[in-house]
Scaffold this motif. Sequence first.
Motif, mmCIF file in Angstrom:
data_model
loop_
_atom_site.group_PDB
_atom_site.id
_atom_site.type_symbol
_atom_site.label_atom_id
_atom_site.label_comp_id
_atom_site.label_asym_id
_atom_site.label_seq_id
_atom_site.Cartn_x
_atom_site.Cartn_y
_atom_site.Cartn_z
ATOM 1 N N UNK A 1 48.988 -62.549 -8.642
ATOM 2 C CA UNK A 1 49.272 -63.117 -7.318
ATOM 3 C C UNK A 1 50.676 -63.722 -7.297
ATOM 4 N N UNK A 2 51.165 -63.963 -6.096
ATOM 5 C CA UNK A 2 52.552 -64.398 -5.929
ATOM 6 C C UNK A 2 52.816 -65.761 -6.550
ATOM 7 N N UNK A 3 51.762 -66.569 -6.784
ATOM 8 C CA UNK A 3 51.951 -67.914 -7.329
ATOM 9 C C UNK A 3 51.721 -67.983 -8.833
ATOM 10 N N UNK A 4 51.574 -66.850 -9.486
ATOM 11 C CA UNK A 4 51.335 -66.856 -10.927
ATOM 12 C C UNK A 4 52.577 -67.402 -11.644
ATOM 13 N N UNK A 5 52.382 -68.296 -12.612
ATOM 14 C CA UNK A 5 53.544 -68.907 -13.297
ATOM 15 C C UNK A 5 54.406 -67.892 -14.045
ATOM 16 N N UNK A 6 53.872 -66.735 -14.378
ATOM 17 C CA UNK A 6 54.663 -65.728 -15.094
ATOM 18 C C UNK A 6 55.886 -65.309 -14.278
ATOM 19 N N UNK A 7 55.774 -65.339 -12.943
ATOM 20 C CA UNK A 7 56.863 -64.865 -12.094
ATOM 21 C C UNK A 7 57.998 -65.872 -11.949
ATOM 22 N N UNK A 8 57.788 -67.081 -12.471
ATOM 23 C CA UNK A 8 58.830 -68.112 -12.345
ATOM 24 C C UNK A 8 59.137 -68.802 -13.672
ATOM 25 N N UNK A 9 58.612 -68.306 -14.780
ATOM 26 C CA UNK A 9 58.796 -68.981 -16.070
ATOM 27 C C UNK A 9 60.262 -69.089 -16.453
ATOM 28 N N UNK A 10 61.023 -68.048 -16.282
ATOM 29 C CA UNK A 10 62.453 -68.072 -16.604
ATOM 30 C C UNK A 10 63.267 -67.570 -15.411
ATOM 31 N N UNK A 11 63.034 -66.329 -15.038
ATOM 32 C CA UNK A 11 63.647 -65.794 -13.819
ATOM 33 C C UNK A 11 62.724 -66.035 -12.631
ATOM 34 N N UNK B 1 59.977 -49.532 -13.412
ATOM 35 C CA UNK B 1 60.918 -50.452 -12.790
ATOM 36 C C UNK B 1 62.341 -50.079 -13.198
ATOM 37 N N UNK B 2 63.315 -50.488 -12.387
ATOM 38 C CA UNK B 2 64.693 -50.285 -12.804
ATOM 39 C C UNK B 2 65.014 -51.263 -13.932
ATOM 40 N N UNK B 3 66.190 -51.105 -14.543
ATOM 41 C CA UNK B 3 66.516 -51.868 -15.754
ATOM 42 C C UNK B 3 66.506 -53.376 -15.505
ATOM 43 N N UNK B 4 67.082 -53.828 -14.391
ATOM 44 C CA UNK B 4 67.152 -55.268 -14.122
ATOM 45 C C UNK B 4 65.762 -55.870 -13.945
ATOM 46 N N UNK B 5 64.927 -55.245 -13.124
ATOM 47 C CA UNK B 5 63.578 -55.776 -12.894
ATOM 48 C C UNK B 5 62.738 -55.713 -14.162
ATOM 49 N N UNK B 6 62.886 -54.625 -14.948
ATOM 50 C CA UNK B 6 62.108 -54.501 -16.179
ATOM 51 C C UNK B 6 62.468 -55.605 -17.169
ATOM 52 N N UNK B 7 63.745 -55.875 -17.326
ATOM 53 C CA UNK B 7 64.152 -56.935 -18.251
ATOM 54 C C UNK B 7 63.681 -58.305 -17.778
ATOM 55 N N UNK B 8 63.785 -58.592 -16.494
ATOM 56 C CA UNK B 8 63.333 -59.886 -15.990
ATOM 57 C C UNK B 8 61.836 -60.069 -16.191
ATOM 58 N N UNK B 9 61.046 -59.030 -15.902
ATOM 59 C CA UNK B 9 59.599 -59.131 -16.118
ATOM 60 C C UNK B 9 59.271 -59.264 -17.593
ATOM 61 N N UNK B 10 59.985 -58.538 -18.446
ATOM 62 C CA UNK B 10 59.739 -58.628 -19.882
ATOM 63 C C UNK B 10 60.069 -59.986 -20.443
ATOM 64 N N UNK B 11 61.237 -60.527 -20.075
ATOM 65 C CA UNK B 11 61.632 -61.855 -20.556
ATOM 66 C C UNK B 11 60.643 -62.913 -20.070
ATOM 67 N N UNK B 12 60.249 -62.869 -18.819
ATOM 68 C CA UNK B 12 59.294 -63.844 -18.297
ATOM 69 C C UNK B 12 57.953 -63.748 -18.996
ATOM 70 N N UNK B 13 57.513 -62.545 -19.308
ATOM 71 C CA UNK B 13 56.217 -62.393 -19.983
ATOM 72 C C UNK B 13 56.250 -63.009 -21.373
ATOM 73 N N UNK B 14 57.329 -62.740 -22.134
ATOM 74 C CA UNK B 14 57.441 -63.307 -23.482
ATOM 75 C C UNK B 14 57.527 -64.840 -23.396
ATOM 76 N N UNK B 15 58.331 -65.352 -22.501
ATOM 77 C CA UNK B 15 58.476 -66.806 -22.378
ATOM 78 C C UNK B 15 57.174 -67.465 -21.910
#
Length: 614
Positions: A526-536, A595-609
């Motif tokens: 969902x849009x309020x999941x903390x994964x989407x705002x952890x870093x990016x 996903x394109x490169x920018x979105x993929x990296x942002x989602x990956x970094x947020x997931x790890x963090x």
Amino acid sequence: MPSPSPASRNKRNWLPTPPAHWKSNVPSAPPPTACPPSQPGEKRNATTAAPPSRFVNDHVRSCIMIRWPKSLRSALSSGARRALDPHANHRGYTHLTLGALSRYLAHTSRRHFLKLAAAAVVLTPRWLRAETRMNDACGPPPPPPPAQASGAEGLPPLPLPATPQRRDEKKNPPRPPVIAVKIKNGTVRDWATDLNDLNNLLVWMRATLGVNFTYDQKRLSQINLEAADVPVLYRTGHYEFEFSPTQRQRLRAYLLRGGMIIFDACCGREAFVKSARHEIHQILPDYPLKPIGVDHPVFNCYYQDTGNVRFTPWSRQQNPALRSPGPSRIEGVEVACRMAVVLAPHDLSCGWDLHTHQIPECTYIHSDSALRIGTNLLAYATATRDLSTSASESKAFVDADPVKTDKFRVGQIVHDGDWNPDPVGLRNLLDTVAGTSALKLSFEVEPIPVDAKQLSRFPFIYMTGHESFNWNKDQTATMRRYLTNGGFLFVDACCGRQAFDQSFRKAMSRVLSPLPGASGKLHPINAKHPLLTTFYQIDKVAYTQAAQHRNPERLRHDIPPLLTTQIGGRTAVVYSPFALNVGWRLHPVPYAVGYDAKSALQLGVNTVMHALSQ
């Protein structure tokens, strides 16, 4: 065919009708004609253009090929031309043999014969040419490449000095780029029985894709594999073969640099298939040869669903297990998310050459299916040749900062569904995390099986793949215990492959179903999941062109289509059915659904963090 009565000789209704394939839209240059069957009992396929080849004689036979000009076509009826050769094509070509001429004289009227004789006297010097055909060749050879005439200078007679005079003759256009090289190997009866296969395929591509390519025929020792200017090598044949150790090393380097090799078992010969499988294993022992899934881009990059093909009726008689339409059974080897080797155990080359045979124990893919597969293969090869990264050039993550002394170990699940298609992607992600975050961590990746002792060593595990896989009961129970005890599982379907996606959903259903409440299945994020705002701050993502084409309705929402599971108030599983891995490598991967490169990296970094912060 029974002889007509004298009263009906001048009528056209008794004459044989042209073969049905000439009414199709398949382009061909030159017209794919061949000499009539040289032995009684030979049959033509109703949709083909050349008679079956008989691998019994080495002698050369001659025949005369006539292209009927307009003046002669007006003098002769179409039925009279077909009487000379029932398989004369729609462009007016036919092959004239003594037998055909005697049949014509026996069944035609004097008036038609006199027209033919008069026209021949006038037109023979211009339109008659003799050609020599090998009895082993399935079809006619392709036309020779155009002479590359240059703007030469002409000189007047001596004495010198003199001023050169420029010639004004018309020059031929430059030769198109070479897209494929057909490998000469062994005898002509092995590799060259389909002389017109690549030529017809390129004519088809010129008509359908609007691209103009040409090809060469060379021995492997004559091909400059190191120059990286040959996208495709093509090896067809009937018999056993073997590459030397030096040739295998050169081919391996060529494949890892981005080249493609297509092996085609002409007439579906089992001896060639066995040799090809052996050589592929010797060249790429660390990459498995597997059947190519019908959702793979090589079967969908231009024409859709070419993995399901039509086999000829004769092939289904020889192998009842074949379904038509049904899976092509083409096999391949993938290197870094790119199909590098293709093996067709059922004949493609005869389909490209627009004919098939009726040889015992031989199988053929129908011409229309073969041409579409060939078009996709060459289109795919030209699009993906630059994205390959060899194993020796793969980026290994090395953290040079001595302050970051704590190691964070990431386990990567090993399974039988192509578990490590691109090792570069995950390393680039970890490099990005280490370089952009304030965490003083050193990352280390280790491949692990689904085993209780191994999983317990890693708080964070990653999983990806292309193909389907299966976990047994013990592995399913092991994964359930790992997740309920605090483990974190991060998964993506590499290149957005449906086979892996379906297998993972089934596997996780068995893993999570015994758990109570909402923990028993995957849920859309969902849009309020903390994964989407952890870093990016991720409020919108972008997709590859292939993803937009395949899922236009699904991707209208800004929220990424991630699936998650909460166990004990924390996120335990994050799964992306769209590819993240190929975006992490920072180079576009054609045909990847993700996903394109920018979105993929942002989602990956947020997931790890997010996993580290729980």
